[in-house]
Design an enzyme around this catalytic site. Structure first.
Site, mmCIF file in Angstrom:
data_model
loop_
_atom_site.group_PDB
_atom_site.id
_atom_site.type_symbol
_atom_site.label_atom_id
_atom_site.label_comp_id
_atom_site.label_asym_id
_atom_site.label_seq_id
_atom_site.Cartn_x
_atom_site.Cartn_y
_atom_site.Cartn_z
ATOM 1 N N SER A 152 19.300 83.366 46.105
ATOM 2 C CA SER A 152 18.073 82.754 46.620
ATOM 3 C C SER A 152 17.204 82.341 45.444
ATOM 4 O O SER A 152 17.289 82.917 44.353
ATOM 5 C CB SER A 152 17.320 83.775 47.486
ATOM 6 N N TYR A 165 14.021 92.019 47.342
ATOM 7 C CA TYR A 165 14.891 90.899 47.701
ATOM 8 C C TYR A 165 15.279 90.094 46.452
ATOM 9 O O TYR A 165 16.444 89.734 46.268
ATOM 10 C CB TYR A 165 14.148 90.027 48.703
ATOM 11 N N LYS A 169 19.000 89.535 45.006
ATOM 12 C CA LYS A 169 19.541 88.180 44.952
ATOM 13 C C LYS A 169 19.895 87.756 43.526
ATOM 14 O O LYS A 169 20.859 87.007 43.310
ATOM 15 C CB LYS A 169 18.546 87.197 45.569
#
Length: 309
Positions: A152, A165, A169
């Site tokens: 991401s 996150y 990622k």
């Protein structure tokens, strides 16, 4: 030449909705047999319901394809192994793994609990490793495998409130780099997809006009390329709204400061030269960096290094 997946077996995680569903339907439309994995949890990872996975299986079968559902929690190694065992029992092979499952537990780092940090890393990073690890010996034995890890922009570039996150990622790139090297001799190609799409996890964050442009279906063609017969390997493919770009990690040529005492002040004074992008290059592995630094230090001292090659 048309990209087809006839007689190929693919596992797609998080395939009950959003990107995973789009990827699964795209693979099935081109002949692949699908394992639709989805825990059916809420976006924060809570709860469990396999109805979404079952609905996608029904959709594929109705269109004439082959698919089975499995509700494994990708962060649970035993459940993942059961999913792979059932896949092998059904079709005898696993050719493609699309690691797409994920959750969000956003908060600023100061307010985030380590339990929430750990849970997001468990699903994204450990989950991707679990599924890939369970399929790895199968792919090695059959001398064929295509693996995609989902990264991401939050991991590649950062995003406020997503330390958990973003860390997970970003880790996809490190995992890809190593698996690319280890899988090459067995024709296992490993790539990373970095999508921006309108999904359950992003729909509240995007303006309505952007949401319409960033449909998951605009990203799936890139995924299909990354898992195809003639796929590249070690590619970070950015995708969104029908736009595609490749992210690369470069290292500047740098300078040598090893002649005499090395001080922090020397590094500070030389930082502009250290950062000069002229002659920057991609490195093939960690030892490429080691060799580069040793070579530059040796050259500054008039030495000739012998690496035993």
């Amino acid at each position: 030449m048309e990209i087809r997946f006839d007689d190929r077996v693919a596992i797609v995680t998080g395939a009950g909705t959003g990107l995973g569903r789009s990827h699964a339907l795209g693979l099935a439309a081109r002949g692949a047999k699908l394992v639709i994995n989805d825990l059916g949890a809420a976006t924060d990872g809570s709860g469990r319901n396999e109805s979404a996975a079952g609905a996608v299986v029904h959709e594929i079968r109705k269109a004439g394809g082959e698919a089975i559902a499995h509700g494994a929690d990708v962060s649970n190694e035993a459940e993942v192994q059961d999913m792979v065992d059932k896949t092998l029992s059904e079709w005898g092979r696993v050719d493609i793994v699309v690691n797409n499952a994920g959750i969000l537990r956003d908060k600023s780092f100061a307010k985030m609990t380590m339990a929430d940090f750990r849970k997001v890393v468990d699903v994204h990073l450990i989950g991707s490793a679990n599924v890939t690890h369970a399929c790895w010996p199968v792919m090695r034995e059959q001398k064929y495998g295509r693996v995609v890890l989902t990264s991401s922009g939050s991991g590649l570039y950062g995003n406020f409130g997503q330390s958990n996150y973003g860390a997970a990622k970003a880790a996809m790139v490190g995992l890809m780099n190593v698996l690319h090297l280890e899988g090459a001799r067995d024709n296992i190609r490993v790539n990373t997809l970095a999508p921006t799409a309108t999904t359950r996890m992003t729909e509240d964050l995007l303006p309505s006009e952007a949401a319409q442009l960033l449909a998951p279906e605009t990203i799936t063609p890139g995924l299909l390329f990354l898992v195809s017969e003639n796929a590249p390997s070690r590619v970070i493919l950015g995708a969104g709204g029908g736009c595609f770009a490749q992210t690369r990690i470069y290292e500047t040529e740098g300078i040598e400061l090893a002649s005499g005492e090395i001080t922090a002040e020397e590094v500070a004074a030389s930082f502009a030269e250290i950062s000069d992008p002229d002659e920057q290059a991609e490195l093939h592995d960690a030892f490429s960096q080691t060799r580069k630094y040793a070579r530059k230090a040796a050259e500054a001292r008039g030495m000739n290094l012998n690496w035993g090659e």
